[in-house]
Design a protein around this motif. Structure first.
Motif, mmCIF file in Angstrom:
data_model
loop_
_atom_site.group_PDB
_atom_site.id
_atom_site.type_symbol
_atom_site.label_atom_id
_atom_site.label_comp_id
_atom_site.label_asym_id
_atom_site.label_seq_id
_atom_site.Cartn_x
_atom_site.Cartn_y
_atom_site.Cartn_z
ATOM 1 N N LEU A 12 0.822 -1.218 0.000
ATOM 2 C CA LEU A 12 0.000 0.000 0.000
ATOM 3 C C LEU A 12 0.853 1.264 0.000
ATOM 4 O O LEU A 12 0.428 2.302 -0.528
ATOM 5 N N ALA A 13 2.039 1.179 0.571
ATOM 6 C CA ALA A 13 2.937 2.334 0.553
ATOM 7 C C ALA A 13 3.374 2.650 -0.873
ATOM 8 O O ALA A 13 3.646 3.802 -1.214
ATOM 9 N N LEU A 14 3.420 1.614 -1.720
ATOM 10 C CA LEU A 14 3.816 1.800 -3.118
ATOM 11 C C LEU A 14 2.633 2.148 -4.011
ATOM 12 O O LEU A 14 2.767 2.914 -4.958
ATOM 13 N N GLN A 15 1.477 1.535 -3.731
ATOM 14 C CA GLN A 15 0.309 1.733 -4.587
ATOM 15 C C GLN A 15 -0.960 1.553 -3.758
ATOM 16 O O GLN A 15 -1.190 0.488 -3.203
ATOM 17 N N GLN A 16 -1.790 2.577 -3.697
ATOM 18 C CA GLN A 16 -2.955 2.557 -2.814
ATOM 19 C C GLN A 16 -4.272 2.220 -3.506
ATOM 20 O O GLN A 16 -5.290 2.136 -2.845
ATOM 21 N N ASP A 17 -4.280 2.004 -4.795
ATOM 22 C CA ASP A 17 -5.547 1.875 -5.507
ATOM 23 C C ASP A 17 -6.004 0.432 -5.755
ATOM 24 O O ASP A 17 -6.916 0.196 -6.536
ATOM 25 N N ILE A 18 -5.388 -0.534 -5.087
ATOM 26 C CA ILE A 18 -5.802 -1.935 -5.255
ATOM 27 C C ILE A 18 -6.620 -2.328 -4.022
ATOM 28 O O ILE A 18 -6.083 -2.576 -2.938
ATOM 29 N N PHE A 19 -7.927 -2.393 -4.213
ATOM 30 C CA PHE A 19 -8.819 -2.575 -3.074
ATOM 31 C C PHE A 19 -8.635 -3.916 -2.373
ATOM 32 O O PHE A 19 -8.774 -4.006 -1.152
ATOM 33 N N THR A 20 -8.323 -4.964 -3.113
ATOM 34 C CA THR A 20 -8.161 -6.287 -2.484
ATOM 35 C C THR A 20 -7.031 -6.289 -1.455
ATOM 36 O O THR A 20 -7.107 -7.026 -0.470
ATOM 37 N N TRP A 22 -6.258 -3.677 0.470
ATOM 38 C CA TRP A 22 -6.870 -3.050 1.645
ATOM 39 C C TRP A 22 -7.729 -4.056 2.414
ATOM 40 O O TRP A 22 -7.659 -4.121 3.647
ATOM 41 N N GLN A 23 -8.522 -4.833 1.676
ATOM 42 C CA GLN A 23 -9.372 -5.825 2.334
ATOM 43 C C GLN A 23 -8.554 -6.793 3.177
ATOM 44 O O GLN A 23 -8.929 -7.116 4.305
ATOM 45 N N GLN A 24 -7.440 -7.267 2.620
ATOM 46 C CA GLN A 24 -6.598 -8.201 3.369
ATOM 47 C C GLN A 24 -6.045 -7.549 4.632
ATOM 48 O O GLN A 24 -5.981 -8.177 5.690
ATOM 49 N N VAL A 25 -5.661 -6.292 4.521
ATOM 50 C CA VAL A 25 -5.180 -5.550 5.694
ATOM 51 C C VAL A 25 -6.273 -5.507 6.764
ATOM 52 O O VAL A 25 -6.027 -5.784 7.942
ATOM 53 N N PHE A 26 -7.511 -5.199 6.350
ATOM 54 C CA PHE A 26 -8.609 -5.103 7.312
ATOM 55 C C PHE A 26 -8.875 -6.441 7.999
ATOM 56 O O PHE A 26 -9.066 -6.491 9.208
ATOM 57 N N PHE A 27 -8.905 -7.522 7.216
ATOM 58 C CA PHE A 27 -9.164 -8.844 7.800
ATOM 59 C C PHE A 27 -8.082 -9.216 8.818
ATOM 60 O O PHE A 27 -8.391 -9.701 9.910
ATOM 61 N N ILE A 28 -6.830 -8.968 8.470
ATOM 62 C CA ILE A 28 -5.739 -9.329 9.387
ATOM 63 C C ILE A 28 -5.767 -8.446 10.634
ATOM 64 O O ILE A 28 -5.627 -8.940 11.762
ATOM 65 N N GLN A 29 -5.953 -7.150 10.454
ATOM 66 C CA GLN A 29 -6.011 -6.257 11.611
ATOM 67 C C GLN A 29 -7.154 -6.648 12.540
ATOM 68 O O GLN A 29 -6.999 -6.630 13.763
ATOM 69 N N SER A 30 -8.276 -7.015 11.959
ATOM 70 C CA SER A 30 -9.414 -7.450 12.780
ATOM 71 C C SER A 30 -9.075 -8.733 13.528
ATOM 72 O O SER A 30 -9.321 -8.843 14.736
ATOM 73 N N ASP A 31 -8.500 -9.709 12.825
ATOM 74 C CA ASP A 31 -8.118 -10.974 13.468
ATOM 75 C C ASP A 31 -7.112 -10.756 14.596
ATOM 76 O O ASP A 31 -7.165 -11.428 15.622
ATOM 77 N N LEU A 32 -6.184 -9.828 14.390
ATOM 78 C CA LEU A 32 -5.148 -9.548 15.390
ATOM 79 C C LEU A 32 -5.608 -8.542 16.452
ATOM 80 O O LEU A 32 -4.840 -8.182 17.341
ATOM 81 N N THR A 40 -7.565 3.737 11.714
ATOM 82 C CA THR A 40 -6.733 4.617 10.879
ATOM 83 C C THR A 40 -6.827 4.230 9.411
ATOM 84 O O THR A 40 -7.049 5.079 8.541
ATOM 85 N N ASP A 41 -6.681 2.946 9.124
ATOM 86 C CA ASP A 41 -6.655 2.507 7.728
ATOM 87 C C ASP A 41 -8.028 2.554 7.063
ATOM 88 O O ASP A 41 -8.129 2.870 5.876
ATOM 89 N N THR A 42 -9.081 2.254 7.807
ATOM 90 C CA THR A 42 -10.412 2.345 7.189
ATOM 91 C C THR A 42 -10.802 3.802 6.939
ATOM 92 O O THR A 42 -11.523 4.084 5.980
ATOM 93 N N GLU A 43 -10.333 4.703 7.777
ATOM 94 C CA GLU A 43 -10.618 6.122 7.528
ATOM 95 C C GLU A 43 -9.958 6.571 6.220
ATOM 96 O O GLU A 43 -10.553 7.313 5.437
ATOM 97 N N VAL A 44 -8.744 6.115 5.974
ATOM 98 C CA VAL A 44 -8.070 6.424 4.703
ATOM 99 C C VAL A 44 -8.820 5.769 3.547
ATOM 100 O O VAL A 44 -9.085 6.399 2.515
ATOM 101 N N ALA A 45 -9.188 4.511 3.724
ATOM 102 C CA ALA A 45 -9.865 3.763 2.658
ATOM 103 C C ALA A 45 -11.235 4.347 2.332
ATOM 104 O O ALA A 45 -11.684 4.280 1.178
ATOM 105 N N PRO A 50 -15.048 5.288 -1.435
ATOM 106 C CA PRO A 50 -16.228 5.689 -0.666
ATOM 107 C C PRO A 50 -17.477 4.837 -0.905
ATOM 108 O O PRO A 50 -18.430 4.933 -0.140
ATOM 109 N N ASN A 51 -17.464 3.992 -1.920
ATOM 110 C CA ASN A 51 -18.631 3.173 -2.238
ATOM 111 C C ASN A 51 -18.462 1.698 -1.873
ATOM 112 O O ASN A 51 -19.277 0.875 -2.281
ATOM 113 N N GLN A 52 -17.433 1.362 -1.131
ATOM 114 C CA GLN A 52 -17.182 -0.025 -0.749
ATOM 115 C C GLN A 52 -17.750 -0.292 0.648
ATOM 116 O O GLN A 52 -17.221 0.188 1.654
#
Length: 196
Positions: A12-20, A22-32, A40-45, A50-52
Motif C-alpha cells: 500500500l505504501a507503493l500503490q494505494q488503488d488496489i482494493f483487495t 486493503w481488504q486483506q489488511v482489514f481482515f488481518i487487523q481485525s483478526d489480530l 486509521t486505515d479504514t478512515e483512509v480507505a 467511498p462506495n465499498q
C-alpha cells in the motif's frame, strides 16, 4: 499474519488503488485485534473507496470494539445503505447495529436492527442466539426469545453457548424443570473429550 500484514502495508505504501490489498489488511487487523490501526486505515480507505460497503463494516467494527458507539453506528448505517447487493454483509451490519444499540440501552432500535438482520438471514444462529439472550436479560418478549433460541439449537444442537442461552431463557420464563435439563446437557457437552 503479522508478516503478511507487513507485506500488505508495504504494498500500500507503493500503490494505494488496489482494493483487495486493503481488504486483506482489514481482515488481518481485525483478526489480530489491532483496532486502532483498523480505524486509521479504514478512515483512509473511506476516502479512496467511498462506495465499498466492507470498508464501513470494518470501520464500524473497530469503533465498536473501542466502545465508540456513535462512530460505530454512523459507519454501520452508511455501510447498510451500500450493501444491498451483499445480503450477508448487510445482515451482519444490521446485527452489529443491534449489538451497539443494545450496549447503549436503546432497546427498541436494537430489536429493529436484529429483526432486519433475521429478515435477510433467518437461520443466522449467532443472531438468533444473541438476540434471544438480550431479550431474556431484559425479561421482554420471552416467547420470542425462547423460539429463537430453540431455533439456534435445532441448527446447531451441540453448541454449548446456544445450550446455555436456551437454559437461561427457560429460567427467565420460569420453566425451571426444563432449564435444569439444558444446563445439565451443557455441562455434559463441555465435559466430553475432544477427538483429534
Amino acid at each position: 499474519p503479522e508478516k503478511a500484514l507487513e507485506y500488505y502495508k508495504n504494498s500500500l505504501a507503493l500503490q494505494q488503488d488496489i482494493f483487495t490489498v486493503w481488504q486483506q489488511v482489514f481482515f488481518i487487523q481485525s483478526d489480530l485485534k489491532k483496532y486502532d490501526d483498523l480505524i486509521t486505515d479504514t478512515e483512509v480507505a473511506k476516502e479512496l473507496f467511498p462506495n465499498q460497503a466492507i470498508v464501513y463494516f470494518f470501520n464500524g467494527l473497530a469503533y465498536q470494539q473501542k466502545e465508540n458507539s456513535e462512530k460505530a453506528i454512523k459507519a454501520y448505517e452508511k455501510g447498510v445503505k451500500m450493501s444491498a447487493s451483499l445480503p450477508s454483509l448487510q445482515s451482519q451490519m444490521f446485527s452489529n447495529l443491534g449489538e451497539v444499540y443494545n450496549d447503549i440501552k436503546d432497546y427498541k432500535t436494537s430489536d429493529l436492527n436484529f429483526d432486519k438482520s433475521l429478515e435477510i438471514e433467518p437461520n443466522n444462529q449467532y443472531v438468533l442466539n444473541n438476540y434471544s439472550y438480550y431479550l431474556s436479560l431484559r425479561e421482554e418478549k420471552l416467547d420470542l426469545a425462547k423460539k429463537m433460541s430453540a431455533k439456534s439449537l435445532v441448527l446447531s444442537p451441540d453448541n454449548p453457548t446456544y445450550l446455555d442461552t436456551y437454559a437461561w431463557v427457560l429460567y427467565k420464563a420460569k420453566e425451571y424443570g426444563r432449564n435444569k435439563v439444558y444446563f445439565q446437557a451443557n455441562a455434559n457437552l463441555i465435559e466430553k473429550p475432544q477427538i483429534a
